[in-house]
Design a protein around this motif. Structure first.
Motif, PDB file in Angstrom:
ATOM      1  N   LYS A   1       0.841  -1.185   0.000  1.00  0.00           N
ATOM      2  CA  LYS A   1       0.000   0.000   0.000  1.00  0.00           C
ATOM      3  C   LYS A   1       0.880   1.240   0.000  1.00  0.00           C
ATOM      4  CE  LYS A   1      -3.777   2.488   0.309  1.00  0.00           C
ATOM      5  NZ  LYS A   1      -4.750   2.557  -0.807  1.00  0.00           N
TER       6      LYS A   1
ATOM      7  N   TYR B   1       0.786   5.708  -0.558  1.00  0.00           N
ATOM      8  CA  TYR B   1      -0.016   6.927  -0.612  1.00  0.00           C
ATOM      9  C   TYR B   1       0.744   7.981  -1.398  1.00  0.00           C
ATOM     10  CZ  TYR B   1      -2.938   4.835   2.991  1.00  0.00           C
ATOM     11  OH  TYR B   1      -3.770   3.995   3.679  1.00  0.00           O
TER      12      TYR B   1
ATOM     13  N   THR C   1      -2.724   1.219   9.046  1.00  0.00           N
ATOM     14  CA  THR C   1      -3.029   0.990   7.625  1.00  0.00           C
ATOM     15  C   THR C   1      -3.326  -0.483   7.373  1.00  0.00           C
ATOM     16  OG1 THR C   1      -1.671   2.854   6.878  1.00  0.00           O
ATOM     17  CG2 THR C   1      -2.094   1.099   5.279  1.00  0.00           C
TER      18      THR C   1
ATOM     19  N   HIS D   1      -6.748  -1.353   8.719  1.00  0.00           N
ATOM     20  CA  HIS D   1      -7.798  -0.784   7.869  1.00  0.00           C
ATOM     21  C   HIS D   1      -7.977  -1.589   6.584  1.00  0.00           C
ATOM     22  CE1 HIS D   1      -7.508   3.472   9.849  1.00  0.00           C
ATOM     23  NE2 HIS D   1      -8.052   2.562  10.619  1.00  0.00           N
ATOM     24  N   LEU D   2      -6.886  -2.092   6.033  1.00  0.00           N
ATOM     25  CA  LEU D   2      -6.987  -2.921   4.828  1.00  0.00           C
ATOM     26  C   LEU D   2      -7.675  -4.244   5.130  1.00  0.00           C
ATOM     27  CD1 LEU D   2      -3.455  -2.336   3.251  1.00  0.00           C
ATOM     28  CD2 LEU D   2      -5.625  -1.352   2.502  1.00  0.00           C
TER      29      LEU D   2
ATOM     30  N   ASP E   1     -10.115   0.359   3.483  1.00  0.00           N
ATOM     31  CA  ASP E   1      -9.263   0.922   2.440  1.00  0.00           C
ATOM     32  C   ASP E   1      -8.894  -0.217   1.499  1.00  0.00           C
ATOM     33  OD1 ASP E   1      -7.811   2.718   0.976  1.00  0.00           O
ATOM     34  OD2 ASP E   1      -6.362   3.215   2.555  1.00  0.00           O
ATOM     35  N   GLU E   2      -8.347   0.127   0.327  1.00  0.00           N
ATOM     36  CA  GLU E   2      -8.001  -0.892  -0.662  1.00  0.00           C
ATOM     37  C   GLU E   2      -6.495  -0.979  -0.818  1.00  0.00           C
ATOM     38  OE1 GLU E   2     -10.379  -1.222  -4.300  1.00  0.00           O
ATOM     39  OE2 GLU E   2     -11.514   0.512  -3.590  1.00  0.00           O
TER      40      GLU E   2
END
Length: 217
Positions: free
Chosen positions: A9, A11, A46, A49-50, A55-56
């Motif tokens: 992941k 950003y 993170t 959350h995934l 989130d993706e």
């Protein structure tokens, strides 16, 4: 129970692309409690959350039981959170307009798996019997956290995800809450993945994994 393979992941900002997770592999077995540690900014939240479908991922695979989370659409991820996951965060996220009793039953009812016997056991074990008619604003931080834990476990999730769940509690209360969570997770048979900065709390769980620079060390 949970299998995470080669998860990545990143950003993007106006100036740069920041790789937060760079190929994470992780497993959690049924009934197992796992502490996820790491420095601030290492990607712990993170990763949670995934797994929760909030989130993706850019690449890799997350499998919960027989469901591959990566690739699900928004509505399918919401259904997964309702039916398979329990979420406990530092801010409690109780519903202000509902009593303690109704907060406890909220997720299990919308998931269609309300079990009065199990909920009564949670109420007794978490010491909430005298608080059922109160509202969140009438509770201490420790009491609110107990309600949040009870709500997350009431639906008998396959996996409980907890992000610094005792961060707002004093040390003695945090230890007491963690002993309860560990026992209730073992009792329900669900897995637990908990983010914590506390070496003391991490040592209470079955296993610890450390996230460093976007990888499990």
């Amino acid at each position: 129970m949970l299998s995470v393979r080669n998860l990545t992941k990143s950003y993007r900002s106006a100036q740069d692309t920041v790789a937060v997770l760079r190929g994470v592999d992780l497993t959690v077995s049924p009934g197992e409690s796992v502490a996820l540690t790491g420095e601030s900014g290492s990607g712990k939240s993170t990763l949670l959350h995934l797994i929760a479908g909030l989130d993706e991922a850019d690449d890799g695979e997350i499998v919960l039981g027989d469901i591959t989370i990566t690739g699900l659409k928004d509505a399918e991820r919401a259904a997964l959170r309702r039916d398979r996951l329990g979420l406990v965060f530092q801010q409690f996220n109780l519903i202000p307009s509902l009593s303690v009793a109704d907060n406890l039953a909220f997720q299990s009812r919308i998931a269609g798996r309300h079990d009065a016997t199990w909920q009564n056991e949670l109420i007794e074990r978490l010491g909430l019997s005298a608080l059922l008619k109160r509202y969140p604003e009438q509770l201490s931080g420790g009491q609110q956290q107990r309600v949040a834990i009870g709500r997350a476990l009431a639906s008998k999730p396959a996996l409980l995800l907890a992000d610094e769940p005792t961060g707002n509690l004093d040390e003695d209360t945090a230890d007491e809450v963690m002993h309860l969570v560990r026992d209730l997770v073992a009792r329900s048979g669900c897995g637990l993945l908990m983010v914590t900065h506390s070496e003391r709390l991490a040592a209470m769980l079955d296993r610890r994994v450390h996230l460093h620079a976007g990888l499990i060390a």
